[in-house]
Design a protein around this motif. Structure first.
Motif, PDB file in Angstrom:
ATOM      1  N   LEU A   1      -0.306   5.913  -6.247  1.00 36.84           N
ATOM      2  CA  LEU A   1      -0.534   5.558  -4.851  1.00 36.84           C
ATOM      3  C   LEU A   1      -0.133   4.119  -4.557  1.00 36.84           C
ATOM      4  O   LEU A   1      -0.482   3.214  -5.309  1.00 36.84           O
ATOM      5  CB  LEU A   1      -2.016   5.708  -4.497  1.00 36.84           C
TER       6      LEU A   1
ATOM      7  N   ASP B   1      -8.291   4.612  -1.931  1.00 35.97           N
ATOM      8  CA  ASP B   1      -9.378   5.191  -2.724  1.00 35.97           C
ATOM      9  C   ASP B   1     -10.265   6.144  -1.936  1.00 35.97           C
ATOM     10  O   ASP B   1     -10.745   7.138  -2.473  1.00 35.97           O
ATOM     11  CB  ASP B   1     -10.249   4.091  -3.329  1.00 35.97           C
TER      12      ASP B   1
ATOM     13  N   LYS C   1      -6.839   9.340  -1.943  1.00 35.94           N
ATOM     14  CA  LYS C   1      -7.190   9.865  -3.266  1.00 35.94           C
ATOM     15  C   LYS C   1      -7.973  11.178  -3.179  1.00 35.94           C
ATOM     16  O   LYS C   1      -7.669  12.117  -3.922  1.00 35.94           O
ATOM     17  CB  LYS C   1      -7.955   8.810  -4.066  1.00 35.94           C
TER      18      LYS C   1
ATOM     19  N   SER D   1      -6.744  14.606  -4.889  1.00 38.47           N
ATOM     20  CA  SER D   1      -7.637  15.271  -5.848  1.00 38.47           C
ATOM     21  C   SER D   1      -7.881  16.715  -5.440  1.00 38.47           C
ATOM     22  O   SER D   1      -7.919  17.618  -6.289  1.00 38.47           O
ATOM     23  CB  SER D   1      -8.963  14.516  -5.949  1.00 38.47           C
TER      24      SER D   1
ATOM     25  N   VAL E   1      -4.742  11.348 -10.454  1.00 38.54           N
ATOM     26  CA  VAL E   1      -4.518  10.067  -9.793  1.00 38.54           C
ATOM     27  C   VAL E   1      -4.908   8.927 -10.734  1.00 38.54           C
ATOM     28  O   VAL E   1      -6.064   8.850 -11.152  1.00 38.54           O
ATOM     29  CB  VAL E   1      -5.314   9.976  -8.470  1.00 38.54           C
TER      30      VAL E   1
ATOM     31  N   ASP F   1      -6.044   5.274 -12.120  1.00 44.39           N
ATOM     32  CA  ASP F   1      -7.053   4.340 -11.607  1.00 44.39           C
ATOM     33  C   ASP F   1      -6.428   3.207 -10.804  1.00 44.39           C
ATOM     34  O   ASP F   1      -7.024   2.727  -9.855  1.00 44.39           O
ATOM     35  CB  ASP F   1      -7.873   3.738 -12.753  1.00 44.39           C
TER      36      ASP F   1
ATOM     37  N   SER G   1      -3.721   1.394  -8.324  1.00 40.19           N
ATOM     38  CA  SER G   1      -2.810   1.637  -7.219  1.00 40.19           C
ATOM     39  C   SER G   1      -2.280   0.278  -6.786  1.00 40.19           C
ATOM     40  O   SER G   1      -2.709  -0.747  -7.303  1.00 40.19           O
ATOM     41  CB  SER G   1      -3.524   2.350  -6.070  1.00 40.19           C
TER      42      SER G   1
END
Length: 182
Positions: free
Chosen positions: A107, A121, A125, A129, A135, A137, A139
């Protein structure tokens, strides 16, 4: 292995620039990977209307099929009104529920204020998901102020994070591939 970058901006070049840099970082890390960048401003992705994909125009089918065929993905969006672009959300709505199963999905976002860095987030995300994406941790969020007049980023920390994201996507995808063979 194929890494597809998606620039979810319909105007400007900041998001495209960061996605391109992540793809280049991944290619530098592993020269055997294939990379492709989908810039949504170059495609006429139709609005989702609840019909099968085959009912949509050729651009919509091409973009969705490219995502489905990718091994891993990096998605970028400018942040408008504390959210991802409507064009990106529309594209994600075209994807089947397991479209990103076993696909590492990195991302990035660009924005005018540091107050929107959590959109990745807390908004993007969860969507990825739901689509079963893996994804990482980390970005990358890049403020508009980090770009110069030529759309170059001269902030060493941002460039390090871009490079790390490109490398992490490839490393994680290799791990996911190995695990799925078991």
């Amino acid at each position: 292995m194929k890494l597809v970058g998606i620039s979810g901006a319909l105007a400007g070049y900041k998001t495209y620039t960061v996605i391109h840099k992540v793809l280049q970082a991944a290619k530098s890390f592993d020269s055997d990977i294939e990379i492709e960048l989908i810039d949504l401003k170059d495609y006429d992705v139709e609005f989702v209307k609840g019909t099968p994909l085959s009912y949509y125009n050729a651009d919509t089918v091409k973009v969705v099929d490219t995502i489905l065929a990718a091994d891993c993905i990096v998605i970028g969006t400018p942040i408008y009104q504390a959210s991802i672009t409507g064009a990106l959300k529309n594209l994600l709505d075209h994807l089947p529920v397991e479209a990103l199963l076993n696909k590492v999905t990195g991302l990035i976002a660009t924005g005018g204020t540091d107050k929107h860095y959590l959109v990745l987030d807390y908004h993007l995300k969860p969507i990825l998901s739901f689509l079963k994406g893996v994804v990482p941790d980390n970005s990358v969020y890049v403020l508009n102020d980090h770009f110069d007049e030529e759309n170059e980023i001269h902030d060493a920390n941002i460039n390090r994070r871009i490079k790390k994201l490109g490398e992490d996507i490839i490393q994680l995808q290799k791990l996911v591939n190995e695990k799925s063979k078991i």
